[in-house]
Scaffold this motif. Structure first.
Motif, PDB file in Angstrom:
ATOM      1  N   VAL A 280       0.841  -1.196   0.000  1.00 30.07           N
ATOM      2  CA  VAL A 280       0.000   0.000   0.000  1.00 30.07           C
ATOM      3  C   VAL A 280       0.876   1.246   0.000  1.00 30.07           C
ATOM      4  CG1 VAL A 280      -1.802   1.274   1.228  1.00 30.07           C
ATOM      5  CG2 VAL A 280      -1.820  -1.237   1.232  1.00 30.07           C
ATOM      6  N   GLY A 281       0.613   2.143  -0.935  1.00 36.07           N
ATOM      7  CA  GLY A 281       1.314   3.423  -0.991  1.00 36.07           C
ATOM      8  C   GLY A 281       0.485   4.510  -0.346  1.00 36.07           C
ATOM      9  N   LEU A 282       1.135   5.408   0.385  1.00 34.80           N
ATOM     10  CA  LEU A 282       0.479   6.544   1.029  1.00 34.80           C
ATOM     11  C   LEU A 282       1.007   7.830   0.411  1.00 34.80           C
ATOM     12  CD1 LEU A 282       0.831   5.408   4.759  1.00 34.80           C
ATOM     13  CD2 LEU A 282      -1.041   4.896   3.166  1.00 34.80           C
ATOM     14  N   GLN A 283       0.089   8.734   0.085  1.00 28.84           N
ATOM     15  CA  GLN A 283       0.479   9.987  -0.561  1.00 28.84           C
ATOM     16  C   GLN A 283      -0.506  11.071  -0.154  1.00 28.84           C
ATOM     17  OE1 GLN A 283       0.664   9.803  -4.835  1.00 28.84           O
ATOM     18  NE2 GLN A 283       1.401  11.879  -5.060  1.00 28.84           N
ATOM     19  N   LEU A 314       4.287   1.931   2.009  1.00 24.69           N
ATOM     20  CA  LEU A 314       5.264   2.890   1.519  1.00 24.69           C
ATOM     21  C   LEU A 314       4.775   4.314   1.777  1.00 24.69           C
ATOM     22  CD1 LEU A 314       6.211   0.332   0.028  1.00 24.69           C
ATOM     23  CD2 LEU A 314       6.514   1.702  -2.030  1.00 24.69           C
ATOM     24  N   PHE A 315       5.628   5.142   2.381  1.00 20.53           N
ATOM     25  CA  PHE A 315       5.384   6.583   2.399  1.00 20.53           C
ATOM     26  C   PHE A 315       6.545   7.263   1.697  1.00 20.53           C
ATOM     27  CE2 PHE A 315       8.050   6.069   6.070  1.00 20.53           C
ATOM     28  CZ  PHE A 315       8.613   7.299   6.400  1.00 20.53           C
ATOM     29  N   ALA A 384       2.872  12.361   9.459  1.00 21.58           N
ATOM     30  CA  ALA A 384       1.873  11.658  10.272  1.00 21.58           C
ATOM     31  C   ALA A 384       1.351  10.424   9.547  1.00 21.58           C
ATOM     32  CB  ALA A 384       0.726  12.600  10.621  1.00 21.58           C
ATOM     33  N   LYS A 385       1.452  10.404   8.198  1.00 23.55           N
ATOM     34  CA  LYS A 385       1.026   9.224   7.420  1.00 23.55           C
ATOM     35  C   LYS A 385       1.812   7.981   7.794  1.00 23.55           C
ATOM     36  CE  LYS A 385       1.751  10.686   3.191  1.00 23.55           C
ATOM     37  NZ  LYS A 385       2.353  12.027   3.365  1.00 23.55           N
ATOM     38  N   LEU A 406       7.059  -1.033   7.244  1.00 24.46           N
ATOM     39  CA  LEU A 406       7.021   0.381   6.849  1.00 24.46           C
ATOM     40  C   LEU A 406       8.295   0.748   6.104  1.00 24.46           C
ATOM     41  CD1 LEU A 406       5.505   3.129   7.059  1.00 24.46           C
ATOM     42  CD2 LEU A 406       6.845   3.540   9.149  1.00 24.46           C
ATOM     43  N   ILE A 407       8.132   1.283   4.890  1.00 21.32           N
ATOM     44  CA  ILE A 407       9.258   1.575   4.000  1.00 21.32           C
ATOM     45  C   ILE A 407       9.159   3.026   3.545  1.00 21.32           C
ATOM     46  CG2 ILE A 407      10.453   0.929   1.870  1.00 21.32           C
ATOM     47  CD1 ILE A 407      10.310  -1.349   3.895  1.00 21.32           C
ATOM     48  N   PHE A 408      10.281   3.731   3.533  1.00 15.50           N
ATOM     49  CA  PHE A 408      10.319   5.049   2.901  1.00 15.50           C
ATOM     50  C   PHE A 408      10.802   4.887   1.474  1.00 15.50           C
ATOM     51  CE2 PHE A 408      12.471   9.011   1.655  1.00 15.50           C
ATOM     52  CZ  PHE A 408      11.370   9.859   1.710  1.00 15.50           C
TER      53      PHE A 408
END
Length: 519
Positions: A280-283, A314-315, A384-385, A406-408
């Motif tokens: 899942v990608g967060l944007q 991913l953020f 915060a995401k 959790l991955i950057f």
């Protein structure tokens, strides 16, 4: 940090004057009420507005002398350029932006969060691929090796949708992975690795089922075979091939190769898979001052739930992380991961400097209208995401994800470039928060849109999938919204719920990040 927002009484925006203060050391709060509040407004604690303050903008909770710190999120977001009285509007022109945190003096893996308790038993219906990855869509993707063939591919895709797709009902769509790269570029320049790696990784996205094909011209610098997966020797149509007698034969060749892959994809079926198989990608885009209060913390709570379930999250967005990097390097799982974070921040600092720009180019005018004074405030809301989990890995632009957790994933903040790079890294669902609103979507993966404000969710009711503004009005807590989003992700990944962008067929073009020279 968000106690005020979570325990506020259940009232609708506009019923009474309200502000949200995020930390007990903050000397500013944001106005909650839709359309703002006029000068003279009196709050229950006796605060009186000296000025009209728009929704989401900051009001001083105490006299702030010239040169003094302005604090939000428990962090310094700026310094007062002139004295700001209690009740005054803390407007952008009155705030000096702090310098960015130094990269050579950060804490590294000093406060690694303890693993969260496992979250078992959650599943979704996905398409399992031969390599073990799991897609949420069943799409034929056709790559291009050069922009010169994009028009031809567009015509071919129209024919494929019209003539072939009806015969393969289990295939969702056919998309072209088109771009403005491949020739007229310094193909061997050091930074050319980024666009090339991105194109190579895009073709391997789990939503495409491993059925890669490439349309090329024949004389371009980026040789078509470089876009095929390792070990694959077939799957290229070259328009300059001498066997093509005219445009019609070029289209016929593309159609034949596409049909062979459609036959394979049409045999795919959804099967029950553990939530651990999600990527899942967060944007965020069109952000406002509520982004870090409602939507992004809700995304962060859902991110923690996904990590607990064993999934990959991913953020991204380097410039919207850079000014909060001091909050992230201590959360890195190891010093090596923390140094990888610093590596990507330093690379981007240098990239901006070479272009004669700096981080002040972000935020946008719309972000500022939504109450964000500067990039420091925006970054504190953006991170915060990421929730509260340990950061397990860092991806350079266009790299495929390798770890769970959790991955950057380093990307620019541009919505379209970030979306393209996250797809290349392997996301199969994206969650996109917005405060100002943007009709953003991806054809290649479902996009769940989360509004920071109820006013936006109601006004854009056929574009927004989830209203996190209920946190600000006291109708829901961040925990409530996090669980609701988590369940929505599982439903969307299973094909049970279509986000609005898919219902409308509302999609943005892919946009490569190319920091290398164009010749």
């Amino acid at each position: 940090m968000l106690a005020d927002a979570q325990t506020a009484p259940a009232v609708r925006t506009g019923d009474e004057p309200r502000t949200i203060r995020l930390h007990d050391t903050d000397n500013v709060a944001i106005v909650v009420n839709a359309f703002g509040l006029p000068a003279g407004t009196v709050f229950p604690d006796g605060l009186v507005l000296r000025d009209f303050v728009p929704q989401g903008h900051k009001v001083a909770l105490a006299d702030i002398p010239e040169g003094a710190e302005i604090r939000r999120y428990g962090e310094v977001i700026g310094y007062a350029l002139d004295a700001i009285p209690r009740g005054g509007w803390v407007e952008e022109s009155r705030v000096r932006t702090p310098t960015a945190p130094r990269l050579d003096s950060l804490d590294l893996a000093t406060r690694v969060p303890a693993p969260l308790p496992p979250l078992d038993g959650h599943t979704f219906e996905g398409y399992r691929n031969p390599d073990g990855s799991v897609g949420t869509k069943n799409i034929l993707a056709i790559s291009t090796s050069v922009q010169c063939v994009a028009g031809t591919l567009d015509v071919a895709i129209q024919r494929i949708r019209r003539e072939l797709l009806p015969r393969y009902p289990h295939v969702d769509d056919v998309v072209g992975l088109t771009h403005a790269y491949g020739c007229g570029v310094a193909i061997n320049a050091p930074q050319a690795v980024i666009p090339i790696r991105t194109l190579q990784s895009l073709a391997k996205n789990p939503n495409f089922g491993g059925e890669v094909m490439v349309v090329g011209l024949g004389c371009e610098k980026l040789v078509s075979e470089r876009l095929l997966p390792d070990g694959q020797t077939e799957g290229v149509v070259r328009l300059q091939d001498e066997s093509h007698q005219g445009f019609g034969m070029m289209l016929d060749s593309i159609m034949r190769m596409a049909e062979a892959r459609l036959e394979v994809l049409n045999r795919r079926r959804r099967e029950t898979c553990p939530a651990a198989d999600l990527v899942v990608g967060l944007q965020c885009g069109g952000s406002d001052a509520f982004s870090g209060v409602t939507a992004n913390p809700s995304l962060g709570y859902a991110a923690d739930l996904l990590v607990r379930a064993g999934a990959t999250v991913l953020f991204s967005e380097v410039t919207e992380v850079r000014d909060a990097i001091h909050l992230l390097t201590p959360r890195a799982e190891s010093e090596a991961v923390a140094r990888d974070l610093i590596r990507e921040m330093a690379w981007y600092d240098d990239y901006l400097a070479q272009g004669g720009a700096d981080r002040s180019a972000n935020p946008s005018p719309g972000n500022k209208k939504g109450g964000l004074n500067n990039i420091v405030e925006k970054a504190l809301g953006s991170v915060a995401k990421s929730g509260t989990s340990a950061i397990r890995g860092v991806l350079a632009p266009g790299e495929r994800v390798r770890e769970k957790g959790l991955i950057f994933a380093a990307t620019p903040a541009s919505d379209f470039v970030c979306g393209t790079l996250q797809l290349a890294s392997g996301i199969t669902v994206q969650v996109f928060s917005t405060g100002r609103g943007t009709p953003y979507g991806l054809a290649e993966a479902p996009v769940i849109k989360v509004a920071t404000r109820t006013e936006l969710a109601e006004r854009w009711s056929d574009l927004i999938d989830l209203d996190a503004g209920r946190v600000a009005t006291g109708e829901a807590t961040i925990e409530d919204m996090g669980w609701e989003l988590f369940r929505l992700i599982l439903d969307v990944a299973s094909g049970r719920t279509k986000p609005w962008s898919d219902r409308w067929g509302l999609y943005n073009d892919l946009t490569l990040f190319n920091p290398a020279p164009i010749t």
